[in-house]
Design a protein around this motif. Structure first.
Motif, PDB file in Angstrom:
ATOM      1  N   THR A 141       0.770  -0.993  -0.044  1.00 15.84           N
ATOM      2  CA  THR A 141       0.092  -0.072  -0.007  1.00 15.84           C
ATOM      3  C   THR A 141       0.786   1.397  -0.075  1.00 15.84           C
ATOM      4  OG1 THR A 141      -1.385  -1.108   1.500  1.00 15.84           O
ATOM      5  CG2 THR A 141      -2.091   1.055   1.108  1.00 15.84           C
ATOM      6  N   GLY A 198      -5.519  -7.579   3.761  1.00 14.16           N
ATOM      7  CA  GLY A 198      -5.569  -6.163   3.927  1.00 14.16           C
ATOM      8  C   GLY A 198      -5.924  -5.377   5.163  1.00 14.16           C
ATOM      9  N   ASP A 201      -5.722  -3.467  -5.881  1.00 10.78           N
ATOM     10  CA  ASP A 201      -5.300  -4.227  -4.790  1.00 10.78           C
ATOM     11  C   ASP A 201      -5.748  -5.768  -4.802  1.00 10.78           C
ATOM     12  OD1 ASP A 201      -3.676  -4.779  -2.856  1.00 10.78           O
ATOM     13  OD2 ASP A 201      -4.848  -3.611  -1.351  1.00 10.78           O
ATOM     14  N   GLU A 202      -4.985  -6.565  -4.500  1.00  2.43           N
ATOM     15  CA  GLU A 202      -5.694  -8.051  -4.312  1.00  2.43           C
ATOM     16  C   GLU A 202      -6.419  -8.403  -5.507  1.00  2.43           C
ATOM     17  OE1 GLU A 202      -4.374  -9.352  -1.905  1.00  2.43           O
ATOM     18  OE2 GLU A 202      -4.135  -8.104  -0.633  1.00  2.43           O
TER      19      GLU A 202
HETATM   20 MG    MG Z   1      -2.377  -4.252   1.226  1.00  4.21          MG
END
Ligand code: MG
Ligand code: ADP
Length: 678
Positions: free
Chosen positions: A290, A541, A384-385
């Motif tokens: 991040t 996360g 993300d992911e």
């Molecule tokens: Mg993350």
């Protein structure tokens, strides 16, 4: 007579004897064209090269015999049929057929020679075979056994494939390990008697390799072509802003690890080329992806671009939003938030601000992909992911960029993708790895406990929380609906509240409203809660450094990669951290083995490889991704060693004219791709 590519445009009902009913049955096998039929390969082969002496037969075995019909009798009654006695040099056997009668044209006559294959049984002293297969083919050979559907017999499918083979002519001239496409198909459908049965049945025959390599290459080709198309367009250039980066790091309060710094450099280099960045960043949980995203986003925003940052769930998107808000607002770039729960006027206003370019950074869920969302000058998309999204969704992003430009794309994942799978799912992306954790991270001690020691565990939990630690308690269910999951977590929450009244215990699951979830997470992050009971929604996360104890109930229900993700929620602060795997009563041998692996290893890549071995790619990737990589012949796991050869071939193909590429794509993926979309 046509070649295989031409046959992929010929519907299977153009074969003689294929009517609508049969065509529908074939369709459920994924067979629509004659080429599909030819690519429907045997799943195994039976050895019909041997003729056994009747005298040598043993009850229970399957065997092929040949002899003369020496007696014949019709059976009447409830199950009308035919009995024959077959004799060879050494003995006799009774054959019984149902729905077949003496005097009918298809019934063998007295004195005829007959070859049959079936299971040997005993009836009193007498050897019998019940409904054996009659072999009309005079050759002694290997018999292909095909995957079937209800209402379709082996013999019928074999006859259809034989007819299809007769239409196959010419060759594409491409040889792999000496095999041509057509040669391999002929060989695999009608193997000669000298073929190596063991290799064929293990799918290790070079003729099988020929088709597998081509299929894998065709599959990778789609992604490589996408990459090529993107790279042929212009994209905005970004000039690295070193001072901005330094100021941002000061705000964040740490310096980058060497691995983070390397990855940031790689990304900034790509952003300066005038061609779109297409990069996947893999980094274990907590490796600081991040932070990397924020550093890149800040520079893009400073350059006047719009940036979209996307996470797979509301909860994760909110966490991401919080971080961006904390880090980027001091630089005049406060983010906006968009998910399904932003509705009405707020949504309209945000959409207008994005369309007019007044809002620079937006963080959200897949709501960002919807058609109604448009941008004035979208320069960078960060996902993300990624493994939670389908490949198709990623490819659809191209439409959001301004006309004539490509948006830069950065994809991040904490689920390490084994290299072989990465080629198949991410062949269009360059890859960076953050292979280092920020300093000061504590190793996590993993403990495996049976449910029988639950009370003991609760005592320990009480003591820990009294000392100021925070903990997660994760409830798992197999393939349960959201509401069942929520119920299980609620029950667990009630039980823990009763057993541990002095603790402040929160509850979070997928059925809570976004605001409610966000509030619980905020309270936990602010240490207003000691214990958080959760479903696997917290899998990825979630970042609360003070939490140092993770309890996972029934961990045997989850994959290793998922357990590793959950465990990664602790070990983020300065304290010693623990993960307790509280398993149910029925833990089989594999279950034991899997939990032992969790205890032994904290290496996400190692665990991902093991998970792939234990569960296969479908489970590993989730259905969305797996649907996209539906393969006919190849198996991503079994054929991993062929992936590099396929990759080389796909790259050679890229040089071919576009019409040639489309032909291959249609042959291998045409019908399948349509299935995957359905
Ligand atoms: Mg993350
Ligand atoms: P990931 O997304 O890779 O799981 P995060 O970016 O959420 O990891 O980082 C995990 C935690 O580590 C966060 O609290 C983050 O602020 C912190 N962090 C990130 N990079 C560093 C660094 N270089 N040094 C110290 N802490 C860091």
């Amino acid at each position: 007579m046509s070649d295989l590519f031409e046959l992929s445009d010929q519907a299977v009902h153009t074969l003689r004897g294929v009517g609508p009913t049969l065509a529908a049955r074939l369709a459920t096998l994924g067979i629509a064209s004659i080429a599909d039929l030819l690519l429907h390969l045997p799943r195994t082969y039976e050895d019909r090269r041997l003729l056994r002496n009747i005298a040598s037969l043993r009850v229970g075995e399957s065997a092929q015999i040949e002899g003369e019909v020496v007696a014949q009798r019709s059976l009447s009654g409830r199950r009308p049929g035919l009995e024959l006695i077959l004799r060879d040099e050494g003995g006799e056997i009774l054959l019984r057929f149902f729905n077949m009668r003496a005097g009918r044209s298809y019934a063998p006559e007295l004195g005829a020679r007959l070859r049959v294959y079936g299971e040997v049984r005993a009836q009193g002293q007498r050897l019998t075979m019940l409904h054996p297969q009659i072999e009309h083919d005079s050759r002694l050979t290997l018999l292909p056994i095909y995957p079937l559907v209800e209402g379709l017999r082996q013999g019928h499918l074999r006859a259809l494939i034989t007819a299809a083979l007769r239409q196959l002519d010419g060759d594409d001239g491409l040889r792999i390990a000496d095999w041509s496409l057509h040669g391999a198909l002929h060989y695999l459908h009608q193997p000669p008697p000298e073929a190596d049965l063991a290799l064929l049945n293990r799918t290790r025959h070079p003729a099988q390799y020929r088709l597998i390599v081509e299929e894998l290459a065709a599959q990778q080709l789609a992604l490589l072509r996408h990459k090529q198309a993107v790279q042929s367009q212009a994209a905005w250039r970004l000039h690295a802003d070193e001072p901005l980066q330094q100021r941002l790091l000061t705000t964040m309060g740490f310096t980058l690890t060497a691995a983070q710094a390397r990855v940031v450099t790689e990304i900034l280099h790509d952003l300066g080329r005038g061609r779109a960045l297409q990069r996947l960043v893999q980094g274990d949980v907590g490796s600081g992806k991040t932070a990397v995203a924020a550093l890149v986003a800040a520079q893009a925003l400073q350059a006047g671009w719009q940036v979209a940052l996307m996470a797979p769930t509301d909860l994760l998107a909110e966490q991401l939003y919080d971080k961006m808000h904390r880090w980027l607002t001091p630089f005049g770039q406060s983010p906006a938030f968009l998910s399904g729960r932003i509705t009405g006027k707020a949504r309209r206003q945000l959409l207008a601000a994005l369309a007019q370019g007044e809002q620079g950074l937006v963080v959200g869920t897949h709501a960002l992909f919807q058609a109604e969302v448009s941008f004035q000058r979208l320069g960078l998309v960060i996902i993300d992911e990624q493994h939670r999204f389908g490949v198709g969704q990623r490819l659809a992003l191209r439409d959001k960029a301004p006309a004539g430009h490509e948006a830069h794309l950065l994809v991040m994942t904490a689920t390490p993708i084994p290299r072989t799978l990465a080629m198949s799912c991410y062949g269009d992306l360059d890859c960076s790895v953050i292979d280092e954790l920020p300093p000061g991270r504590q190793p996590i001690t993993t403990v495996v406990l049976p449910q029988g020691r639950r009370d003991e565990l609760m005592q320990r939990l009480r003591t820990s929380c009294r000392q100021g630690r925070q903990a997660y308690w994760v409830c798992t269910l197999i393939e349960a609906s959201d509401s069942l999951q929520a119920q299980a977590a609620a029950d667990c929450h009630a039980e823990l509240c009763q057993a541990l009244p002095e603790l402040r215990i929160g509850l979070v699951h997928g059925r809570l409203s976004g605001e409610h979830k966000a509030e619980v997470m905020r309270a936990f992050a602010a240490a207003e809660l000691d214990l958080l009971v959760a479903t696997t929604v917290i899998e990825v996360g979630v970042d609360v450094p003070n939490a140092s104890l993770m309890i996972i109930e029934n961990p045997e229900r989850l994959g290793l990669a998922q357990l590793h993700q959950l465990r990664g929620r602790v070990g983020r602060g300065q304290q010693d951290s623990y993960c307790v795997l509280l398993y149910g009563s029925e833990l089989g041998a594999t279950g034991r083995q899997r939990l032992a692996l969790m205890r032994q290893s904290q290496d996400g890549f190692f665990l991902a490889e093991q998970d792939l071995l234990l569960r296969g790619p479908g489970e590993f990737l989730g259905t969305r991704q797996a649907g996209v990589i539906a393969l006919r012949i190849a198996d991503l796991q079994r054929d991993a060693e062929l992936m590099p050869a396929a990759h080389t071939l796909a790259q050679q193909w890229l040089q071919l004219p576009a019409s040639e590429l489309s032909r291959r794509h249609r042959l291998w993926q045409g019908e399948r791709a349509r299935f995957a979309r359905a």
